[in-house]
Design a protein around this motif. Structure first.
Motif, PDB file in Angstrom:
ATOM      1  N   ALA A 192       4.699   0.420 -14.676  1.00  0.00           N
ATOM      2  CA  ALA A 192       6.097   0.277 -14.331  1.00  0.00           C
ATOM      3  C   ALA A 192       6.752  -0.679 -15.532  1.00  0.00           C
ATOM      4  CB  ALA A 192       6.229  -0.347 -13.045  1.00  0.00           C
ATOM      5  N   ASP A 193       6.197  -1.731 -15.916  1.00  0.00           N
ATOM      6  CA  ASP A 193       6.663  -2.701 -16.737  1.00  0.00           C
ATOM      7  C   ASP A 193       6.660  -1.844 -18.250  1.00  0.00           C
ATOM      8  OD1 ASP A 193       6.513  -4.702 -15.161  1.00  0.00           O
ATOM      9  OD2 ASP A 193       4.659  -5.503 -15.853  1.00  0.00           O
ATOM     10  N   ALA A 194       6.028  -0.773 -18.373  1.00  0.00           N
ATOM     11  CA  ALA A 194       5.879  -0.165 -19.774  1.00  0.00           C
ATOM     12  C   ALA A 194       7.162   0.995 -19.471  1.00  0.00           C
ATOM     13  CB  ALA A 194       4.809   0.633 -20.127  1.00  0.00           C
ATOM     14  N   GLN A 195       7.655   1.087 -18.338  1.00  0.00           N
ATOM     15  CA  GLN A 195       8.691   2.249 -17.879  1.00  0.00           C
ATOM     16  C   GLN A 195       8.082   3.582 -18.106  1.00  0.00           C
ATOM     17  OE1 GLN A 195      12.122   1.317 -20.175  1.00  0.00           O
ATOM     18  NE2 GLN A 195      12.673  -0.495 -18.946  1.00  0.00           N
ATOM     19  N   PHE A 196       6.949   3.734 -17.650  1.00  0.00           N
ATOM     20  CA  PHE A 196       6.085   5.157 -17.605  1.00  0.00           C
ATOM     21  C   PHE A 196       6.560   5.636 -16.215  1.00  0.00           C
ATOM     22  CE2 PHE A 196       3.503   3.650 -21.343  1.00  0.00           C
ATOM     23  CZ  PHE A 196       3.758   4.750 -22.045  1.00  0.00           C
ATOM     24  N   ILE A 197       6.753   4.817 -15.257  1.00  0.00           N
ATOM     25  CA  ILE A 197       6.973   4.928 -14.036  1.00  0.00           C
ATOM     26  C   ILE A 197       7.891   4.173 -13.289  1.00  0.00           C
ATOM     27  CG2 ILE A 197       4.456   5.863 -13.359  1.00  0.00           C
ATOM     28  CD1 ILE A 197       3.825   3.065 -11.929  1.00  0.00           C
ATOM     29  N   ARG A 198       8.277   4.620 -12.000  1.00  0.00           N
ATOM     30  CA  ARG A 198       9.168   3.760 -11.182  1.00  0.00           C
ATOM     31  C   ARG A 198       8.643   3.714  -9.784  1.00  0.00           C
ATOM     32  NH1 ARG A 198      14.225   6.612 -11.161  1.00  0.00           N
ATOM     33  NH2 ARG A 198      14.799   5.695 -12.877  1.00  0.00           N
ATOM     34  N   VAL A 199       8.376   2.464  -9.347  1.00  0.00           N
ATOM     35  CA  VAL A 199       7.890   2.364  -8.137  1.00  0.00           C
ATOM     36  C   VAL A 199       8.927   1.838  -7.234  1.00  0.00           C
ATOM     37  CG1 VAL A 199       6.417   0.682  -6.773  1.00  0.00           C
ATOM     38  CG2 VAL A 199       5.821   1.120  -9.151  1.00  0.00           C
ATOM     39  N   HIS A 200       8.784   2.740  -5.952  1.00  0.00           N
ATOM     40  CA  HIS A 200       9.531   2.572  -4.967  1.00  0.00           C
ATOM     41  C   HIS A 200       9.215   1.814  -3.704  1.00  0.00           C
ATOM     42  CE1 HIS A 200      12.165   5.481  -6.774  1.00  0.00           C
ATOM     43  NE2 HIS A 200      11.375   6.191  -7.180  1.00  0.00           N
ATOM     44  N   THR A 201       9.648   0.684  -3.260  1.00  0.00           N
ATOM     45  CA  THR A 201       9.111   0.128  -1.959  1.00  0.00           C
ATOM     46  C   THR A 201      10.178  -0.060  -0.914  1.00  0.00           C
ATOM     47  OG1 THR A 201       9.911  -2.065  -2.940  1.00  0.00           O
ATOM     48  CG2 THR A 201       7.731  -1.407  -3.612  1.00  0.00           C
ATOM     49  N   LEU A 212       0.766  -1.178  -0.199  1.00  0.00           N
ATOM     50  CA  LEU A 212       0.010  -0.158   0.045  1.00  0.00           C
ATOM     51  C   LEU A 212       0.837   1.142  -0.147  1.00  0.00           C
ATOM     52  CD1 LEU A 212      -2.599  -0.811   2.837  1.00  0.00           C
ATOM     53  CD2 LEU A 212      -3.046  -0.904   0.455  1.00  0.00           C
ATOM     54  N   GLU A 213       2.020   1.482   0.657  1.00  0.00           N
ATOM     55  CA  GLU A 213       2.802   2.380   0.828  1.00  0.00           C
ATOM     56  C   GLU A 213       3.799   2.449  -0.197  1.00  0.00           C
ATOM     57  OE1 GLU A 213       4.983  -0.984   3.047  1.00  0.00           O
ATOM     58  OE2 GLU A 213       2.793  -0.377   2.786  1.00  0.00           O
ATOM     59  N   ALA A 214       3.929   1.463  -1.158  1.00  0.00           N
ATOM     60  CA  ALA A 214       4.719   1.700  -2.464  1.00  0.00           C
ATOM     61  C   ALA A 214       4.507   3.195  -2.899  1.00  0.00           C
ATOM     62  CB  ALA A 214       4.515   0.674  -3.461  1.00  0.00           C
ATOM     63  N   LEU A 215       5.586   3.962  -3.358  1.00  0.00           N
ATOM     64  CA  LEU A 215       5.527   5.158  -3.879  1.00  0.00           C
ATOM     65  C   LEU A 215       5.720   5.339  -5.586  1.00  0.00           C
ATOM     66  CD1 LEU A 215       7.476   7.320  -1.427  1.00  0.00           C
ATOM     67  CD2 LEU A 215       4.989   7.018  -1.484  1.00  0.00           C
ATOM     68  N   VAL A 216       4.995   5.892  -6.057  1.00  0.00           N
ATOM     69  CA  VAL A 216       5.133   5.895  -7.561  1.00  0.00           C
ATOM     70  C   VAL A 216       5.656   7.304  -7.910  1.00  0.00           C
ATOM     71  CG1 VAL A 216       3.592   6.197  -9.718  1.00  0.00           C
ATOM     72  CG2 VAL A 216       2.919   4.533  -7.938  1.00  0.00           C
ATOM     73  N   GLU A 217       6.595   6.981  -8.887  1.00  0.00           N
ATOM     74  CA  GLU A 217       7.256   8.335  -9.287  1.00  0.00           C
ATOM     75  C   GLU A 217       7.233   8.201 -10.738  1.00  0.00           C
ATOM     76  OE1 GLU A 217      12.033   9.939  -9.816  1.00  0.00           O
ATOM     77  OE2 GLU A 217      11.435   7.978  -9.330  1.00  0.00           O
ATOM     78  N   VAL A 218       6.873   9.260 -11.630  1.00  0.00           N
ATOM     79  CA  VAL A 218       6.760   9.283 -13.036  1.00  0.00           C
ATOM     80  C   VAL A 218       8.065   9.597 -13.694  1.00  0.00           C
ATOM     81  CG1 VAL A 218       5.515  10.429 -14.860  1.00  0.00           C
ATOM     82  CG2 VAL A 218       4.228  10.059 -13.088  1.00  0.00           C
TER      83      VAL A 218
END
Length: 125
Positions: A87-96, A31-37
């Motif tokens: 994330a798979d399409a490399q539009f975003i990076r997910v930080h966990t 839930l707390e994973a952060l999304v970065e564009v």
């Protein structure tokens, strides 16, 4: 975000948003994973409104998976799948907060959590 995109996100059935998928390879995001564009991703064309909305919400700051779920009025499982797709399409990076392997120049590589534990131990001295 425009009212039109929000309206579309609320009226489409969750199974239609994910193409009928209930899981993806990385859909167990916390839930707390952060999304970065990633740079240039916000101007991407041809994405469904839900994915565009995720990119718009995350365009100026990191945003958690839970916040995206609330803002888009979509179930958490649906948002996890959409975030994994982006994330798979490399539009975003997910930080966990999961331990990340860090190569320290020594063999074998130490996990980041081990290095943090060592630092905390030294700080306690």
């Amino acid at each position: 975000m425009s009212d039109h995109v929000e309206y579309e996100a609320r009226t489409v059935r969750p199974y239609a948003v994910t193409g009928g998928r209930v899981r993806s390879a990385r859909s167990d995001l916390p839930l707390e994973a952060l999304v970065e564009v990633m740079p240039g991703a916000v101007t991407s064309h041809g994405l469904p409104p839900e994915k565009r909305a995720i990119l718009q919400h995350a365009a100026h700051t990191y945003i958690s998976v839970a916040e995206l779920s609330a803002l888009l009025h979509l179930p958490l499982g649906v948002v996890r799948i959409l975030v994994a797709d982006l994330a798979d399409a490399q539009f975003i990076r997910v930080h966990t907060s999961t331990p990340v392997e860090v190569h320290t120049g020594q063999s074998p590589a130490l996990s980041l959590s081990v290095l943090e534990s060592v630092l905390n131990g030294i700080s306690a001295l």
